[in-house]
Every structure is written in C-alpha cells, then in structure tokens.
Design a protein around this motif. Structure first.
Motif, mmCIF file in Angstrom:
data_model
loop_
_atom_site.group_PDB
_atom_site.id
_atom_site.type_symbol
_atom_site.label_atom_id
_atom_site.label_comp_id
_atom_site.label_asym_id
_atom_site.label_seq_id
_atom_site.Cartn_x
_atom_site.Cartn_y
_atom_site.Cartn_z
ATOM 1 N N ARG A 1 -61.423 -76.438 -16.188
ATOM 2 C CA ARG A 1 -60.246 -76.794 -15.380
ATOM 3 C C ARG A 1 -60.641 -77.397 -13.964
ATOM 4 O O ARG A 1 -60.037 -78.161 -13.500
ATOM 5 N N LEU B 1 -61.889 -81.075 -14.050
ATOM 6 C CA LEU B 1 -60.773 -82.061 -14.349
ATOM 7 C C LEU B 1 -60.075 -82.311 -12.770
ATOM 8 O O LEU B 1 -59.834 -83.144 -12.286
ATOM 9 N N LYS B 2 -59.946 -81.014 -12.198
ATOM 10 C CA LYS B 2 -59.259 -80.978 -10.943
ATOM 11 C C LYS B 2 -60.311 -81.585 -9.704
ATOM 12 O O LYS B 2 -59.550 -82.209 -8.811
ATOM 13 N N SER C 1 -55.576 -81.512 -20.164
ATOM 14 C CA SER C 1 -54.653 -81.198 -18.773
ATOM 15 C C SER C 1 -53.501 -80.634 -19.382
ATOM 16 O O SER C 1 -52.819 -79.558 -18.852
#
Length: 386
Positions: free
Chosen positions: A326, A329-330, A374
């Motif tokens: 997570r 990607l963030k 996502s």
C-alpha cells in the motif's frame, strides 16, 4: 303616551350620527394608516374599506347592546391571511386595528357628549369599546400567527415541490424559469446538485438552513430543502461545512434544466463518501475512480481474491506485506521512502514486495497490477463489499 321617545332613543340617535360619518372617518383613517404604517401601503384601499366597515358595524353593535363578543366570534382569519401574504407584520396589524378602534371610540364620545347622553352610559359603552379592542387584539394576534405558520408551511411545501421536480427532471422549461425567479436562482448560471446526510442521530432538518447559509456565502446562489430524509438542492460552489457533522455528494455544474443529471451524480458521490467513512462535501474530483469501487462489488471481490486474500495465509507477515505494498503505491514506488516511514531497512521492504509477487503471481512493475491492486486496496477500506 304615543309618540313619546323610549329610553333607548338617545343612544340610537348617537349611533345614527356615528353611522352617518362612517365614510368620512374611514377616509381619514386610511390616510393615517398609509402615512404612519408603511406596510399598509401594500393593502388596496377597497380591502381596507371592507375591514373598516366590519370593525365599525361591530363597534356600533357593542355600543347598542353593551356586550362584547366572545373571541371565537371574531372572523379575522381572512384578514390575517391577506396581511401575511402582503408582508404586513403582526405588530403593524395590531397598530392599525387599535387606531381604527380609537377613531370609533373618539367618535362615540364626541357624539354622545354633544347629544347629552347619560354620563354613566357614556362610561359604560366606552369601557365596552376598550374591552372590544382588547379581546379583538388577542384574537387578531392568534389568527395572524396561525396564518403565518400556515403560510410558512405552504411556502416550504412549494419550495420542496419545486426542488423535487428540478432534481428529478419533471419540470417544464416554463416551470423552471418561474421557480427560479421565485427562489432567486439565475437560469443563465450553472448550478451543482448536492445531497447530504447527517452523521450520527441528528436529523436533516437541523443542518438544512446552516448548510444553505454556508453555500450562499460570498454572494453564491443556493436553494436547499429536506428531501427523502436527506438535505438536497442546488448550489453554485462547493460549500464549506465547518463544524457541521454531515457527508455530502456534489454533482458537476450544469444548467438548471440538466440539474437532474447532476443530482444522480451527487447521489453516487454521497454513497461513495459514506462507504469510505468520509465527512464533508465530495465530488468526482475528490473521489475519482474510487466511486467505481463502491458501484462494482463483484469486480472488487475478484480483485480481492487475486491480490489480497493470498496474503492471509501468511498471518501477521501477510498484514505487513499488504501495508508495504500500500505504501509502495502511495509513495510513487519509492522503496527507500517506504522503508523510512516504516522504520525498517530498505532490503526488508524489497523482500516484502518480492514475497507479494510470489504469493499473487503478479509483477508490481506491470501497469495493470498497479491499477487492479489500487482497486483491491480501496475495496479493503470499504470492508465487505456490498
């Protein structure tokens, strides 16, 4: 003896003299009211003459009989409705009535004194006219307030009816233009539909007016009402909710004739924002593709099975893998930034990412993986997909 006047004859002569001056006194009263009570300038002369005649005849009856009618015998509801519709405040209505009764009382005293009416009878009937003013004033106040409440309820129903038709697309072009003129909307300007629900146990009535007030700041147009257990309507710009505990969806700006399409979008925005546990006002620019996650539960299930549920067999380590993915990607796929924020070595992050690829049979470098992962992570935020 025949032809001898009875005991009531002097009083009747006073009453006849008063009746002969009704029109003259009424003319002076009309000039007085329109001069000293500006709101009465909106009341046509013929209506004022009618109510003046009613008050005058009632007062003559009181003078003749020496009794004051009961409050329920005063038929003032029609007058109250008319004054409310014309924007005449209750205080102005009471002032006008008391000026009318004062003119009648002064006329009685003048005629009774000139004709030598018994002083005791003059005092008695003057007292009756005072009582008439008191009783009638209370009744006028009561029916005026009832008329105000009824008018407010009618206005609220009309307002809600207009907005319901506007938001559901059932109004004609003529109805839209006439309603816009009544409620201060500009048909030449774009508006955004809004739909809001309260957080907690507070009902929508509690924040309808505060939200509309915020939406009207800086001269912006807005019109809201309680519709189907939510606050709904149109605004020109996204309102700041401040301390209002609510979640709202906002549609795109459109002409008034197309507001029903904006309202459908606002409903989807509200549904998505509430699903993510958000508070405030959200439009498509805020939620973007996450709106589709809420609307496509079957696809969310598929992507959860593909990307996140394989990690569950790893127990606590699987949760660490998911968190690292997570953050990866963030943070724009910057491994060092992920490691710094997690307070772990960069190789630890690389190992977790590599283990994710092994467990899911995917590559984090693939464009489809980034999109689908996502989506799955957003679905995880929602809990069990609906």
């Amino acid at each position: 003896m025949s032809g001898q006047p009875g005991p009531a004859a002097p009083l009747e002569r006073v009453i006849a003299a008063m009746a002969a001056q009704q029109g003259e006194v009424g003319g002076r009263l009309h000039a007085d009211l329109t001069s000293h009570i500006p709101s009465y300038r909106a009341v046509p002369r013929e209506l004022l003459d009618q109510i003046w005649h009613r008050h005058f005849e009632r007062a003559l009856t009181v003078v003749r009989e020496g009794t004051v009618p009961a409050p329920e015998d005063f038929g003032e509801a029609d007058v109250a409705r008319d004054r409310v519709a014309r924007g005449v405040p209750l205080g102005d209505g009471l002032r006008a009535f008391r000026r009318a009764l004062s003119a009648i009382r002064d006329l009685f005293i003048a005629e009774a004194t000139e004709r030598g009416l018994d002083p005791g009878l003059i005092v008695d009937r003057t007292t009756c006219l005072w009582e008439l003013a008191d009783v009638a004033s209370l009744q006028i106040a009561a029916v005026h307030r009832q008329a105000e409440v009824a008018s407010a309820l009618l206005d609220a129903r009309r307002r809600t009816g207009f907005l319901r038709g506007l938001l559901y697309g059932t109004l004609s072009a003529a109805e839209i233009h006439s309603g816009a003129a009544i409620y201060g909307l500009d048909p030449s300007r774009p508006y955004r539909a809004i739909r809001a629900l309260p957080d907690g146990d507070v009902g929508p009535d509690a924040f309808e007016r505060p939200l509309e007030s915020r939406a009207r700041r800086s001269g912006r147009g807005a019109l809201l009402t309680v519709l189907d257990d939510a606050v709904a309507g149109v605004v020109e710009a996204k309102p700041e909710t401040g301390d209002l505990r609510l979640t709202a969806g906002l549609g795109p700006p459109v002409g008034l004739a197309a507001v029903h399409r904006s309202f459908r979008t606002a409903g989807r925005m509200l549904e998505a924002a509430r699903a993510y546990g958000l508070r405030g006002v959200y439009d498509l620019g805020d939620l973007s593709w996450r709106v589709a996650v809420v609307a496509e539960p079957e696809l969310a299930e598929l992507l959860l099975d593909r990307y996140l549920r394989p990690l569950e067999a790893e127990g606590e380590f699987g949760a660490l893998i998911e968190e690292s993915v997570r953050e990866y990607l963030k943070r724009g796929r910057h491994v060092r930034e992920v490691a710094r924020r997690a307070h772990v070595h960069v190789n630890t992050v690389r190992y977790r990412l590599r283990r994710f690829e092994e467990l899911t049979g995917t590559s984090l470098d693939a464009p489809d993986t980034a999109v689908e992962l996502s989506w799955a992570l957003a679905a995880r935020e929602l809990g069990t997909p609906r």
